[in-house]
Write an enzyme that holds these catalytic residues in place. Structure first.
Site, short mmCIF file in Angstrom:
data_model
loop_
_atom_site.label_atom_id
_atom_site.label_comp_id
_atom_site.label_asym_id
_atom_site.label_seq_id
_atom_site.Cartn_x
_atom_site.Cartn_y
_atom_site.Cartn_z
N PHE A 1 -9.36 -10.86 6.20
CA PHE A 1 -9.49 -9.42 5.97
C PHE A 1 -10.99 -9.07 5.96
CE2 PHE A 1 -9.57 -5.55 3.39
CZ PHE A 1 -8.62 -4.80 4.06
N ASP B 1 -7.65 -16.25 -1.28
CA ASP B 1 -7.29 -14.85 -1.47
C ASP B 1 -5.78 -14.78 -1.27
OD1 ASP B 1 -6.69 -12.14 -1.26
OD2 ASP B 1 -8.54 -11.64 -0.20
N TYR C 1 -1.78 -4.20 -5.91
CA TYR C 1 -1.11 -2.97 -5.46
C TYR C 1 -0.17 -3.21 -4.28
CZ TYR C 1 -5.37 -3.10 -2.57
OH TYR C 1 -6.41 -3.50 -1.77
N ARG D 1 2.81 -3.39 12.14
CA ARG D 1 2.97 -4.36 11.07
C ARG D 1 4.07 -3.87 10.14
NH1 ARG D 1 -1.76 -5.71 6.77
NH2 ARG D 1 -1.25 -3.57 6.22
C1 LIG Z 1 -6.62 -10.31 2.02
C2 LIG Z 1 -7.17 -9.03 1.45
N1 LIG Z 1 -8.22 -9.06 0.63
C3 LIG Z 1 -8.73 -7.92 0.10
C4 LIG Z 1 -8.16 -6.69 0.38
C5 LIG Z 1 -8.69 -5.39 -0.15
O1 LIG Z 1 -9.70 -5.46 -1.08
P1 LIG Z 1 -9.81 -4.24 -2.12
O2 LIG Z 1 -8.61 -4.32 -3.00
O3 LIG Z 1 -11.09 -4.47 -2.80
O4 LIG Z 1 -9.80 -2.99 -1.31
C6 LIG Z 1 -7.05 -6.63 1.21
C7 LIG Z 1 -6.44 -5.30 1.50
O5 LIG Z 1 -5.48 -5.14 2.17
C8 LIG Z 1 -6.55 -7.82 1.76
O6 LIG Z 1 -5.51 -7.77 2.59
#
Ligand SMILES: Cc1ncc(COP(=O)(O)O)c(C=O)c1O
Length: 406
Positions: free
Chosen positions: A130, A196, A221, A366
């Protein structure tokens, strides 16, 4: 688990599977608009009926005011929620702290990971990760003078690697990586690993303790349904906690926050992963959303997720559509990505018909499958519409809005 190995081949077979679904009760816990088929829970989860901010706003904030930090246990919220999320990612109590955004937690985790390997110069991320994961990796590299390299999670690791940072599930294709084997490989190379798990938490069993993860982050979320902008979380394995040097040294992570001293001494254990004043209202919403997991088996969630995604892939195959998500169960998260020549236009047309998925540039539709509130019949009906659209409508190129692309 009572799912059949083959996807249903008729709507009545899908109805029969819904009738036998051991997770059918969970759908009642969501406030979904009638008639809508929501295939975007991998981006923003649905609202659970267990979330209400009335008490938080009117009694806790309105009446109890600042006494709420103790009287309504606001102070312990980040740790309390952390433990509840920990239970969903295979982390024993005291290793997960809730707070701030995934991006902030990535900065915390990557910097702390690099500081655990001060003699190593290479930080590895995935070129398909991401964007925020890659951007933060680059920034941490600039700050600490590291060489940031992009490889796929299955590529061999270079010499001098200190930090390896990957996502459990690819946000675009839905490919799931073998987190256990990749963690082992990172450790054999002498590196620490940061996972992650944003696209895995709440969608499939994650076992951070068992696989030996060093650090992890995730958002709340998506499949955790914590609400827009819900605070994220960080996992720090207990074995690293006495030494881990987290860069954001906010006063809530201090050993004595109300001692108000002028220098920072980190608290013991996971408490040092607190930063500053947390977003209490968002945390209370998230805490409400986490209520629904109390009697949910993640094995059932995974089995249903695979059944739903199998069904979507089978319908796409039958219609000659290109699926980019891997077919092997062990290589799939909880979404299906289809490559379509007019993916954006198809996505918008589906939304007009009450079926919400999303589009990822340049050509992917998606579809996310949140097993707690989706039925086999929803997938059947959504795929009917999708196939019908692709086969019968000539969709004119539609202008794309600036900013948020759904
Ligand atoms: C793998 C991943 N990391 C991070 C994020 C987003 O980061 P943040 O919550 O800081 O916007 C996403 C958002 O879809 C994501 O898919």
């Amino acid at each position: 688990v009572s799912f059949e190995p083959r996807p249903p081949d008729s709507r009545s077979a899908a109805i029969a599977l819904d009738a036998a679904d051991p997770l059918a009760f969970a759908r009642e816990r969501f406030d979904l608009p009638p008639g809508l088929i929501y295939l975007d829970g991998n981006s923003l989860g649905a609202k659970t009926s267990s979330v209400s901010l009335d008490d938080a706003v009117n009694r806790q904030w309105g009446r109890d005011l600042i006494t709420s930090w103790n009287a309504n246990a606001w102070w312990t919220l980040p740790r309390r929620i952390g433990d509840r999320i920990g239970a969903l990612v295979g982390a024993a109590s005291g290793q997960v702290m809730c707070g701030d955004s995934t991006t902030v937690q990535l900065f915390q985790a990557l910097t702390a990971a690099a500081r655990l390997r001060p003699e190593r110069r290479v930080l590895i991320t995935d070129g398909a990760n991401f964007p925020t994961d890659q951007y933060v990796a680059d920034s941490v590299g600039r700050l600490l003078g590291l060489d940031v390299q992009r490889t796929s999670p299955i590529d061999p690791l270079p010499e001098d690697v200190g930090v390896v940072a990957f996502s459990t599930v690819d946000y675009r294709t839905g490919e799931r990586w073998n987190d256990e084997a990749i963690t082992d490989a990172a450790h054999e190379a002498g590196a620490v690993i940061v996972w992650d798990v944003s696209h895995a938490v709440g969608a499939l069993p994650v076992e951070l303790d068992r696989i030996g993860a060093d650090l992890a982050v995730g958002c709340s979320y998506k499949y955790l349904n914590g609400g827009p902008g819900a605070p994220a979380w960080i996992y720090v394995a207990a074995r690293h906690q006495p030494w881990v040097d987290l860069p954001l040294t906010g006063w809530h992570g201090h050993v004595d926050p109300f001692g108000l001293t002028s220098t920072y001494t980190p608290a013991a254990g996971i408490e040092r992963a607190r930063i500053g004043t947390p977003p209490v209202l968002s945390m209370l919403a998230l805490e409400g959303a986490l209520e629904i997991w109390r009697d949910v088996s993640l094995a059932d969630v995974r089995a249903k997720s695979l059944a739903l995604t199998d069904l979507a892939i089978a319908r796409a195959d039958a219609a000659g559509l290109e699926t980019v998500t891997p077919r092997g169960h062990d290589r799939r998260g909880s979404q299906v990505a289809l490559r379509l020549s007019r993916a954006y236009e198809v996505c918008q047309a589906l939304i007009r018909r009450g079926i919400i998925g999303d589009f990822r540039a340049p050509d992917l539709l998606r579809l996310g499958f949140a097993p707690l509130y989706l039925r086999h019949t929803d997938v059947w009906d959504a795929m009917d519409e999708l196939v019908h659209l692709v086969e019968t409508e000539s969709l004119a190129a539609a202008p794309r809005p600036e900013g948020v692309v759904t």
